[in-house]
Scaffold this motif. Structure first.
Motif, PDB file in Angstrom:
ATOM      1  N   PRO A  25       0.837  -1.196   0.000  1.00 19.85           N
ATOM      2  CA  PRO A  25       0.000   0.000   0.000  1.00 19.85           C
ATOM      3  C   PRO A  25       0.876   1.251   0.000  1.00 19.85           C
ATOM      4  CG  PRO A  25       0.077  -0.956   2.196  1.00 19.85           C
ATOM      5  CD  PRO A  25       0.792  -1.913   1.277  1.00 19.85           C
ATOM      6  N   ASP A  26       0.353   2.321  -0.549  1.00 18.29           N
ATOM      7  CA  ASP A  26       1.071   3.591  -0.568  1.00 18.29           C
ATOM      8  C   ASP A  26       0.999   4.173   0.835  1.00 18.29           C
ATOM      9  OD1 ASP A  26       2.439   5.798  -1.435  1.00 18.29           O
ATOM     10  OD2 ASP A  26       0.697   6.746  -2.371  1.00 18.29           O
ATOM     11  N   ASP A  27       1.930   3.748   1.693  1.00 17.70           N
ATOM     12  CA  ASP A  27       1.877   4.078   3.109  1.00 17.70           C
ATOM     13  C   ASP A  27       3.269   4.500   3.577  1.00 17.70           C
ATOM     14  OD1 ASP A  27       2.233   3.400   6.039  1.00 17.70           O
ATOM     15  OD2 ASP A  27       0.082   3.027   5.849  1.00 17.70           O
ATOM     16  N   ASN A  28       3.397   5.743   4.004  1.00 14.64           N
ATOM     17  CA  ASN A  28       4.697   6.257   4.429  1.00 14.64           C
ATOM     18  C   ASN A  28       5.229   5.509   5.651  1.00 14.64           C
ATOM     19  OD1 ASN A  28       6.841   8.224   3.944  1.00 14.64           O
ATOM     20  ND2 ASN A  28       6.300   8.946   5.987  1.00 14.64           N
ATOM     21  N   ASN A  29       4.349   5.061   6.539  1.00 14.50           N
ATOM     22  CA  ASN A  29       4.810   4.313   7.710  1.00 14.50           C
ATOM     23  C   ASN A  29       5.466   3.002   7.296  1.00 14.50           C
ATOM     24  OD1 ASN A  29       3.923   6.226   9.620  1.00 14.50           O
ATOM     25  ND2 ASN A  29       1.881   5.363   9.599  1.00 14.50           N
TER      26      ASN A  29
END
Length: 146
Positions: free
Chosen positions: A67-71
């Motif tokens: 997923p496009d997730d910075n974390n």
């Protein structure tokens, strides 16, 4: 344990997680389970440092769901830095990855690394995310998330 020893162990684990042996005698599930056990401390530390990332997200990434997730991106950065393969200057240390690669893994691992050498990102989190995604795409069977 000395920091240098820890870096070598972590780098070895990262290399082993990213490659696969072309032998039918290898049980990849067993290899991944053993690596998870060995690297469990690093996973635990990075999960504690990076909020918003769960074990479920890591399992999904291992199956190709990024997923496009910075974390999640910063989790990958954390593991790669602790493993000694992502320098603070934002460069992946391919020399360490290649040097630590067991002989049986050299061919497949080198092919995967070569495919992902030109990966970049706007920051170290994005670089680590893009590198992991590239390594999965290079060889989904061999890819493994610490």
């Amino acid at each position: 344990m000395a920091r240098g020893d820890l870096v070598l162990i972590c780098a070895s684990l990262i290399v082993i997680q990213l490659v696969v042996v072309s032998s039918e005698d290898i049980d990849y599930t067993t290899i991944h389970d053993e690596l998870k056990k060995l690297a469990g401390g690093m996973r635990k530390k990075c999960l504690a440092e990076i909020s918003g990332v769960t074990n479920e997200m890591l399992v999904e990434a291992e199956q190709g769901e990024f997923p496009d997730d910075n974390n999640l991106a910063c989790y990958f950065k954390c593991v790669m830095e602790k493993g000694g393969v992502l320098k603070k200057d934002g460069k992946i240390n391919f020399k360490v990855l290649n040097k630590m690669m067991p002989p049986a893994f050299k061919k497949v691992g080198s092919e995967m690394l070569d495919e992902c050498r030109e990966i970049n990102g706007n920051d170290n989190c994005e670089l680590a995310y893009n590198f992991n995604k590239c390594m999965f795409n290079a060889n989904p069977v061999a890819y493994f998330v610490i």
